[in-house]
Design a protein around this motif. Structure first.
Motif, PDB file in Angstrom:
ATOM      1  N   SER A  19       0.852  -1.195   0.000  1.00  0.00           N
ATOM      2  CA  SER A  19       0.000   0.000   0.000  1.00  0.00           C
ATOM      3  C   SER A  19       0.883   1.239   0.000  1.00  0.00           C
ATOM      4  O   SER A  19       2.007   1.213   0.513  1.00  0.00           O
ATOM      5  CB  SER A  19      -0.951   0.017   1.195  1.00  0.00           C
ATOM      6  OG  SER A  19      -0.232   0.172   2.392  1.00  0.00           O
ATOM      7  N   ALA A  20       0.345   2.324  -0.576  1.00  0.00           N
ATOM      8  CA  ALA A  20       1.065   3.598  -0.622  1.00  0.00           C
ATOM      9  C   ALA A  20       0.051   4.730  -0.618  1.00  0.00           C
ATOM     10  O   ALA A  20      -1.004   4.629  -1.241  1.00  0.00           O
ATOM     11  CB  ALA A  20       1.948   3.677  -1.863  1.00  0.00           C
ATOM     12  N   SER A  21       0.375   5.814   0.092  1.00  0.00           N
ATOM     13  CA  SER A  21      -0.503   6.977   0.187  1.00  0.00           C
ATOM     14  C   SER A  21       0.329   8.246   0.140  1.00  0.00           C
ATOM     15  O   SER A  21       1.475   8.261   0.593  1.00  0.00           O
ATOM     16  CB  SER A  21      -1.284   6.972   1.503  1.00  0.00           C
ATOM     17  OG  SER A  21      -2.069   5.820   1.613  1.00  0.00           O
ATOM     18  N   SER A  22      -0.275   9.318  -0.383  1.00  0.00           N
ATOM     19  CA  SER A  22       0.382  10.630  -0.359  1.00  0.00           C
ATOM     20  C   SER A  22      -0.670  11.724  -0.270  1.00  0.00           C
ATOM     21  O   SER A  22      -1.826  11.520  -0.651  1.00  0.00           O
ATOM     22  CB  SER A  22       1.270  10.835  -1.596  1.00  0.00           C
ATOM     23  OG  SER A  22       0.499  10.820  -2.782  1.00  0.00           O
ATOM     24  N   VAL A  23      -0.253  12.880   0.256  1.00  0.00           N
ATOM     25  CA  VAL A  23      -1.156  14.009   0.447  1.00  0.00           C
ATOM     26  C   VAL A  23      -0.371  15.308   0.268  1.00  0.00           C
ATOM     27  O   VAL A  23       0.823  15.359   0.561  1.00  0.00           O
ATOM     28  CB  VAL A  23      -1.820  13.961   1.848  1.00  0.00           C
ATOM     29  CG1 VAL A  23      -0.783  14.044   2.953  1.00  0.00           C
ATOM     30  CG2 VAL A  23      -2.862  15.047   2.001  1.00  0.00           C
ATOM     31  N   GLY A  24      -1.049  16.327  -0.238  1.00  0.00           N
ATOM     32  CA  GLY A  24      -0.434  17.646  -0.368  1.00  0.00           C
ATOM     33  C   GLY A  24      -1.482  18.722  -0.172  1.00  0.00           C
ATOM     34  O   GLY A  24      -2.633  18.551  -0.582  1.00  0.00           O
TER      35      GLY A  24
ATOM     36  N   ALA B 260       5.548   7.892  -2.791  1.00  0.00           N
ATOM     37  CA  ALA B 260       5.520   6.731  -1.909  1.00  0.00           C
ATOM     38  C   ALA B 260       5.322   5.490  -2.769  1.00  0.00           C
ATOM     39  O   ALA B 260       4.512   5.499  -3.703  1.00  0.00           O
ATOM     40  CB  ALA B 260       4.390   6.860  -0.896  1.00  0.00           C
ATOM     41  N   GLN B 261       6.090   4.436  -2.474  1.00  0.00           N
ATOM     42  CA  GLN B 261       6.001   3.227  -3.288  1.00  0.00           C
ATOM     43  C   GLN B 261       6.320   2.004  -2.449  1.00  0.00           C
ATOM     44  O   GLN B 261       7.237   2.022  -1.632  1.00  0.00           O
ATOM     45  CB  GLN B 261       6.987   3.314  -4.459  1.00  0.00           C
ATOM     46  CG  GLN B 261       6.998   2.084  -5.339  1.00  0.00           C
ATOM     47  CD  GLN B 261       7.875   2.259  -6.559  1.00  0.00           C
ATOM     48  OE1 GLN B 261       7.728   3.234  -7.280  1.00  0.00           O
ATOM     49  NE2 GLN B 261       8.785   1.335  -6.783  1.00  0.00           N
ATOM     50  N   ALA B 262       5.562   0.940  -2.678  1.00  0.00           N
ATOM     51  CA  ALA B 262       5.816  -0.344  -2.038  1.00  0.00           C
ATOM     52  C   ALA B 262       5.813  -1.423  -3.114  1.00  0.00           C
ATOM     53  O   ALA B 262       4.930  -1.442  -3.979  1.00  0.00           O
ATOM     54  CB  ALA B 262       4.751  -0.639  -0.992  1.00  0.00           C
ATOM     55  N   VAL B 263       6.812  -2.322  -3.075  1.00  0.00           N
ATOM     56  CA  VAL B 263       6.957  -3.392  -4.063  1.00  0.00           C
ATOM     57  C   VAL B 263       7.163  -4.707  -3.328  1.00  0.00           C
ATOM     58  O   VAL B 263       7.951  -4.783  -2.384  1.00  0.00           O
ATOM     59  CB  VAL B 263       8.165  -3.136  -5.002  1.00  0.00           C
ATOM     60  CG1 VAL B 263       8.307  -4.244  -6.024  1.00  0.00           C
ATOM     61  CG2 VAL B 263       8.049  -1.783  -5.670  1.00  0.00           C
ATOM     62  N   ASP B 264       6.450  -5.744  -3.789  1.00  0.00           N
ATOM     63  CA  ASP B 264       6.586  -7.074  -3.194  1.00  0.00           C
ATOM     64  C   ASP B 264       6.445  -8.112  -4.301  1.00  0.00           C
ATOM     65  O   ASP B 264       5.329  -8.387  -4.762  1.00  0.00           O
ATOM     66  CB  ASP B 264       5.519  -7.279  -2.123  1.00  0.00           C
ATOM     67  CG  ASP B 264       5.678  -8.598  -1.371  1.00  0.00           C
ATOM     68  OD1 ASP B 264       6.690  -9.285  -1.582  1.00  0.00           O
ATOM     69  OD2 ASP B 264       4.778  -8.930  -0.589  1.00  0.00           O
TER      70      ASP B 264
ATOM     71  N   SER C  89       2.389  -0.854  -5.373  1.00  0.00           N
ATOM     72  CA  SER C  89       1.467   0.259  -5.170  1.00  0.00           C
ATOM     73  C   SER C  89       2.310   1.517  -5.088  1.00  0.00           C
ATOM     74  O   SER C  89       3.372   1.518  -4.464  1.00  0.00           O
ATOM     75  CB  SER C  89       0.699   0.101  -3.859  1.00  0.00           C
ATOM     76  OG  SER C  89      -0.039  -1.091  -3.857  1.00  0.00           O
ATOM     77  N   LYS C  90       1.837   2.591  -5.745  1.00  0.00           N
ATOM     78  CA  LYS C  90       2.571   3.850  -5.639  1.00  0.00           C
ATOM     79  C   LYS C  90       1.604   5.024  -5.687  1.00  0.00           C
ATOM     80  O   LYS C  90       0.519   4.943  -6.256  1.00  0.00           O
ATOM     81  CB  LYS C  90       3.646   3.975  -6.708  1.00  0.00           C
ATOM     82  CG  LYS C  90       3.188   3.940  -8.132  1.00  0.00           C
ATOM     83  CD  LYS C  90       4.410   3.996  -9.040  1.00  0.00           C
ATOM     84  CE  LYS C  90       4.034   3.935 -10.503  1.00  0.00           C
ATOM     85  NZ  LYS C  90       5.216   4.056 -11.365  1.00  0.00           N
TER      86      LYS C  90
ATOM     87  N   MET D 237      -1.281   4.399  -8.492  1.00  0.00           N
ATOM     88  CA  MET D 237      -1.296   3.228  -9.355  1.00  0.00           C
ATOM     89  C   MET D 237      -0.975   1.996  -8.531  1.00  0.00           C
ATOM     90  O   MET D 237      -0.114   2.028  -7.647  1.00  0.00           O
ATOM     91  CB  MET D 237      -0.257   3.375 -10.470  1.00  0.00           C
ATOM     92  CG  MET D 237      -0.256   2.240 -11.455  1.00  0.00           C
ATOM     93  SD  MET D 237       0.839   2.666 -12.828  1.00  0.00           S
ATOM     94  CE  MET D 237       1.446   1.063 -13.239  1.00  0.00           C
ATOM     95  N   SER D 238      -1.699   0.927  -8.811  1.00  0.00           N
ATOM     96  CA  SER D 238      -1.399  -0.363  -8.179  1.00  0.00           C
ATOM     97  C   SER D 238      -1.445  -1.435  -9.257  1.00  0.00           C
ATOM     98  O   SER D 238      -2.175  -1.316 -10.245  1.00  0.00           O
ATOM     99  CB  SER D 238      -2.384  -0.666  -7.049  1.00  0.00           C
ATOM    100  OG  SER D 238      -3.703  -0.722  -7.539  1.00  0.00           O
ATOM    101  N   HIS D 239      -0.646  -2.491  -9.061  1.00  0.00           N
ATOM    102  CA  HIS D 239      -0.552  -3.524 -10.092  1.00  0.00           C
ATOM    103  C   HIS D 239      -0.220  -4.878  -9.471  1.00  0.00           C
ATOM    104  O   HIS D 239       0.661  -4.981  -8.624  1.00  0.00           O
ATOM    105  CB  HIS D 239       0.527  -3.140 -11.102  1.00  0.00           C
ATOM    106  CG  HIS D 239       0.713  -4.156 -12.177  1.00  0.00           C
ATOM    107  ND1 HIS D 239      -0.262  -4.450 -13.114  1.00  0.00           N
ATOM    108  CD2 HIS D 239       1.761  -4.956 -12.468  1.00  0.00           C
ATOM    109  CE1 HIS D 239       0.185  -5.383 -13.930  1.00  0.00           C
ATOM    110  NE2 HIS D 239       1.421  -5.702 -13.568  1.00  0.00           N
ATOM    111  N   VAL D 240      -0.936  -5.866  -9.927  1.00  0.00           N
ATOM    112  CA  VAL D 240      -0.648  -7.263  -9.607  1.00  0.00           C
ATOM    113  C   VAL D 240      -0.277  -7.923 -10.928  1.00  0.00           C
ATOM    114  O   VAL D 240      -1.003  -7.764 -11.920  1.00  0.00           O
ATOM    115  CB  VAL D 240      -1.883  -7.954  -8.974  1.00  0.00           C
ATOM    116  CG1 VAL D 240      -1.616  -9.433  -8.757  1.00  0.00           C
ATOM    117  CG2 VAL D 240      -2.281  -7.274  -7.679  1.00  0.00           C
ATOM    118  N   PRO D 241       0.854  -8.638 -11.004  1.00  0.00           N
ATOM    119  CA  PRO D 241       1.253  -9.265 -12.270  1.00  0.00           C
ATOM    120  C   PRO D 241       0.122 -10.120 -12.858  1.00  0.00           C
ATOM    121  O   PRO D 241      -0.568 -10.840 -12.142  1.00  0.00           O
ATOM    122  CB  PRO D 241       2.449 -10.136 -11.877  1.00  0.00           C
ATOM    123  CG  PRO D 241       3.005  -9.463 -10.664  1.00  0.00           C
ATOM    124  CD  PRO D 241       1.824  -8.903  -9.937  1.00  0.00           C
ATOM    125  N   GLY D 242      -0.084  -9.953 -14.174  1.00  0.00           N
ATOM    126  CA  GLY D 242      -1.132 -10.703 -14.857  1.00  0.00           C
ATOM    127  C   GLY D 242      -2.478  -9.997 -14.882  1.00  0.00           C
ATOM    128  O   GLY D 242      -3.409 -10.452 -15.528  1.00  0.00           O
TER     129      GLY D 242
END
Length: 147
Positions: A44-49, A96-100, A105-106, A125-130
């Motif tokens: 998960s990733a979050s950002s605010v401005g 912010a970015q998380a990769v597993d 997720s970014k 943006m978030s992505h699961v392979p496939g």
């Protein structure tokens, strides 16, 4: 007279004799902000401005803030924020970015004040392979009226 009462009386006299500057009212003011969050799998990733501006007869005052966070169970997560102050222009960017294991997720937020314009944009943006990536963009822009 006890020493504590003497100190209290002296403090009250000092406060009563201190002149207080009055705040000016804004001739024009605005605030803007965006935020976003993305998640996929164990990431998960979050950002605010956010930014605000107040224009008075004495000049313009602006403020800006930004932040973010990222998390994952077994992968890598990072979050970074940069704020740039260039005279009457303020800019902030958070990523912010998380990769597993290919799942990620970014979130990125860019916020700015430039004289009479306030703007903030968040992209996630978030992505699961496939699978097809999930994307989102939120933009807010305010232009202060002329004096």
């Amino acid at each position: 007279m006890k020493p504590i009462n003497l100190i209290a009386a002296a403090s009250i006299a000092l406060l009563a004799s201190t002149s207080v500057g009055l705040a000016e009212e804004c001739n024009a003011a605005g605030a803007v902000g965006t935020a976003g969050s993305a998640s996929a799998g164990d990431t998960s990733a979050s950002s605010v401005g956010t930014a605000g501006t107040c224009r008075t007869d004495g000049g313009t005052t602006s403020s800006i803030g930004s932040g973010g966070s990222a998390a994952t169970v077994d992968g890598n997560a990072q979050s970074k924020t940069h704020i740039n102050d260039n005279g009457d222009k303020l800019k902030a960017q958070t990523k912010a970015q998380a990769v597993d294991k290919g799942t990620f997720s970014k979130s990125r937020t860019k916020t700015s004040t430039d004289g009479d314009t306030l703007q903030s944009t968040t992209r996630t943006m978030s992505h699961v392979p496939g699978e097809k990536p999930l994307k989102s963009t939120t933009t807010k822009k305010i232009i202060l009226p002329e004096q």
